[in-house]
Enzyme design. Structure first.
Site, PDB file in Angstrom:
ATOM      1  CB  SER A 266       8.177  13.277  -7.172  1.00 40.29           C
ATOM      2  OG  SER A 266       8.392  13.095  -5.781  1.00 40.29           O
TER       3      SER A 266
ATOM      4  CE1 TYR B 265      10.408  18.194  -7.058  1.00 43.44           C
ATOM      5  CE2 TYR B 265       8.980  16.934  -5.603  1.00 43.44           C
ATOM      6  CZ  TYR B 265      10.068  17.000  -6.440  1.00 43.44           C
ATOM      7  OH  TYR B 265      10.819  15.866  -6.684  1.00 43.44           O
TER       8      TYR B 265
HETATM    9  N1  LIG Z   1      16.239  13.192  -5.556  1.00 39.44           N
HETATM   10  C1  LIG Z   1      15.034  12.859  -5.140  1.00 39.44           C
HETATM   11  O1  LIG Z   1      14.819  12.521  -3.962  1.00 39.44           O
HETATM   12  C2  LIG Z   1      13.870  12.852  -6.120  1.00 39.44           C
HETATM   13  C3  LIG Z   1      12.695  12.189  -5.744  1.00 39.44           C
HETATM   14  C4  LIG Z   1      11.622  12.154  -6.638  1.00 39.44           C
HETATM   15  C5  LIG Z   1      11.729  12.786  -7.878  1.00 39.44           C
HETATM   16  N2  LIG Z   1      12.886  13.435  -8.201  1.00 39.44           N
HETATM   17  C6  LIG Z   1      12.968  14.069  -9.537  1.00 39.44           C
HETATM   18  O2  LIG Z   1      14.034  13.509 -10.263  1.00 39.44           O
HETATM   19  C7  LIG Z   1      14.472  14.435 -11.266  1.00 39.44           C
HETATM   20  C8  LIG Z   1      15.994  14.531 -11.271  1.00 39.44           C
HETATM   21  O3  LIG Z   1      16.425  15.138 -10.062  1.00 39.44           O
HETATM   22  P1  LIG Z   1      17.759  14.673  -9.303  1.00 39.44           P
HETATM   23  O4  LIG Z   1      17.338  13.896  -8.128  1.00 39.44           O
HETATM   24  O5  LIG Z   1      18.698  14.063 -10.269  1.00 39.44           O
HETATM   25  O6  LIG Z   1      18.283  16.087  -8.782  1.00 39.44           O
HETATM   26  P2  LIG Z   1      19.550  16.982  -9.199  1.00 39.44           P
HETATM   27  O7  LIG Z   1      19.325  18.291  -8.562  1.00 39.44           O
HETATM   28  O8  LIG Z   1      20.815  16.249  -8.901  1.00 39.44           O
HETATM   29  O9  LIG Z   1      19.463  17.092 -10.788  1.00 39.44           O
HETATM   30  C9  LIG Z   1      18.543  17.929 -11.438  1.00 39.44           C
HETATM   31  C10 LIG Z   1      19.248  18.581 -12.626  1.00 39.44           C
HETATM   32  O10 LIG Z   1      18.271  19.379 -13.329  1.00 39.44           O
HETATM   33  C11 LIG Z   1      18.900  20.610 -13.684  1.00 39.44           C
HETATM   34  N3  LIG Z   1      17.892  21.667 -13.872  1.00 39.44           N
HETATM   35  C12 LIG Z   1      17.181  22.312 -12.895  1.00 39.44           C
HETATM   36  N4  LIG Z   1      16.423  23.277 -13.426  1.00 39.44           N
HETATM   37  C13 LIG Z   1      16.628  23.241 -14.763  1.00 39.44           C
HETATM   38  C14 LIG Z   1      16.120  24.010 -15.849  1.00 39.44           C
HETATM   39  N5  LIG Z   1      15.253  25.011 -15.648  1.00 39.44           N
HETATM   40  N6  LIG Z   1      16.543  23.696 -17.099  1.00 39.44           N
HETATM   41  C15 LIG Z   1      17.434  22.706 -17.308  1.00 39.44           C
HETATM   42  N7  LIG Z   1      17.965  21.951 -16.310  1.00 39.44           N
HETATM   43  C16 LIG Z   1      17.561  22.220 -15.048  1.00 39.44           C
HETATM   44  C17 LIG Z   1      19.827  20.907 -12.519  1.00 39.44           C
HETATM   45  O11 LIG Z   1      20.831  21.847 -12.853  1.00 39.44           O
HETATM   46  C18 LIG Z   1      20.375  19.528 -12.189  1.00 39.44           C
HETATM   47  O12 LIG Z   1      21.555  19.234 -12.898  1.00 39.44           O
HETATM   48  C19 LIG Z   1      13.742  15.749 -10.943  1.00 39.44           C
HETATM   49  O13 LIG Z   1      12.631  15.888 -11.807  1.00 39.44           O
HETATM   50  C20 LIG Z   1      13.276  15.548  -9.510  1.00 39.44           C
HETATM   51  O14 LIG Z   1      12.159  16.313  -9.192  1.00 39.44           O
HETATM   52  C21 LIG Z   1      13.952  13.468  -7.358  1.00 39.44           C
END
Ligand SMILES: NC(=O)c1ccc[n+]([C@@H]2O[C@H](COP(=O)([O-])OP(=O)(O)OC[C@H]3O[C@@H](n4cnc5c(N)ncnc54)[C@H](O)[C@@H]3O)[C@@H](O)[C@H]2O)c1
Length: 283
Positions: free
Chosen positions: A150, A170
């Site tokens: 991120s 995080y």
């Molecule tokens: N959305 C944003 O703004 C953003 C920005 C930068 C980075 N990210 C990163 O992108 C990645 C995907 O996130 P997203 O935006 O799709 O969010 P999201 O919450 O929609 O999806 C994340 C998924 O990971 C699953 N998850 C969480 N903990 C888990 C565990 N212990 N074991 C297995 N699965 C688990 C959740 O159930 C969920 O389905 C993450 O690593 C997040 O940190 C997101």
């Protein structure tokens, strides 16, 4: 002819959001999918995580593309669960070519001793390392791993605040994923196995679209709505947008796992609409 015909991808956090988007994009290019998701809540996370119904929807959508998928409820914090899930997928598909360490949480916590920091680092760092650890024995020349960091891990000062141990966990986890990528990629290179990390800005998923994040972007309001927050979201980007879409991230993932990127390894790639150009990246 797809770019990934005959290949198999292991994707964590695949129930929804970016993980589901990646599963569909890779399946659309011919890959079969091994999908895992926790499908349960973690107490320090202030928004609902993926559900069994979400994971079932990913299965339905991948199958509609004519590809195979093995979907397993597993926690990335537990290496044995991940290994069992991967073994189930390997028993069906017989090989592993692509690994996406995508599962992540954005916990929130005050100064309590348990909770946010531990959960954030367990999922966002240890979970990523567990995913790589169980995958490596199955990877052969040509394989590609992509980890999701991120820009929060690149911004100055995100680990030096007091009062939100979840947010600090995080950011530190994401920062460490970046360094881990560079160090491990060098060890994998002689085996012709590639490892890169991607660092998105705001992405339009539940991790962003929730009341806690709205309040972070609009501390001036008592109960900010999505509309209120969307006025402030563009502050993180240089291009005039509030966030990117999961599909934008999937395009970068597809490039990195395909042969188009066959000599690209050890990179930390921002996908941030120029956001980090405004400040000095810590990396
Ligand atoms: N959305 C944003 O703004 C953003 C920005 C930068 C980075 N990210 C990163 O992108 C990645 C995907 O996130 P997203 O935006 O799709 O969010 P999201 O919450 O929609 O999806 C994340 C998924 O990971 C699953 N998850 C969480 N903990 C888990 C565990 N212990 N074991 C297995 N699965 C688990 C959740 O159930 C969920 O389905 C993450 O690593 C997040 O940190 C997101």
């Amino acid at each position: 002819m797809g770019k990934l015909d005959g290949r198999v991808a292991f994707i964590t956090g695949a129930a929804r959001g970016q993980g589901r988007s990646h599963a569909l994009r890779l399946a659309g290019e011919g890959a079969d999918i091994i999908a895992v998701d926790l499908c349960e809540q973690i107490a320090s996370v202030p928004y609902p995580l993926g559900t069994p119904e979400d994971l079932a929807q990913t299965v339905k959508e991948v199958e509609a593309l004519g590809r195979g998928i093995v979907a397993v409820k597993a926690d990335v914090r537990e290496r044995s669960q991940l290994r069992a899930a991967l073994d189930e997928g390997l028993a069906r598909f017989g090989r592993l070519d692509i690994v996406l360490g995508n599962a992540g949480i954005c916990p929130w916590d005050d100064l309590s001793l348990a909770g946010g920091f531990v959960d954030g680092t367990d999922v966002d760092l240890i979970g990523v390392m567990n995913t790589v650890a169980v995958s490596l024995p199955h990877l052969k020349a040509g394989a590609s791993i992509v980890l999701t960091g991120s820009t929060a891990g690149m911004m100055k000062g995100t680990t030096e605040v007091m009062g939100n141990t979840g947010g600090v966990g995080y950011s530190w986890a994401k920062q460490t994923v970046a360094k881990y990528t560079e160090v491990l990629a060098l060890q994998l290179a002689p085996h012709n196995v590639r490892l890169n990390a991607i660092h998105p800005t705001n992405v339009n998923t539940n991790l962003l679209q929730n009341d806690r994040i709205y309040k972070t972007f609009r501390p001036d309001l008592e109960n900010p709505t999505r509309e209120d927050a969307e006025l402030a979201f563009p502050v993180l980007q240089s291009m005039p947008i509030p966030y990117i879409e999961p599909n934008d991230v999937s395009s970068l993932v597809l490039f990195l796992v395909s042969d188009d990127a066959r000599y690209i390894t050890g990179l930390n790639l921002r996908i941030d609409a120029g956001g980090m150009l405004k400040g000095e990246p810590a990396l």
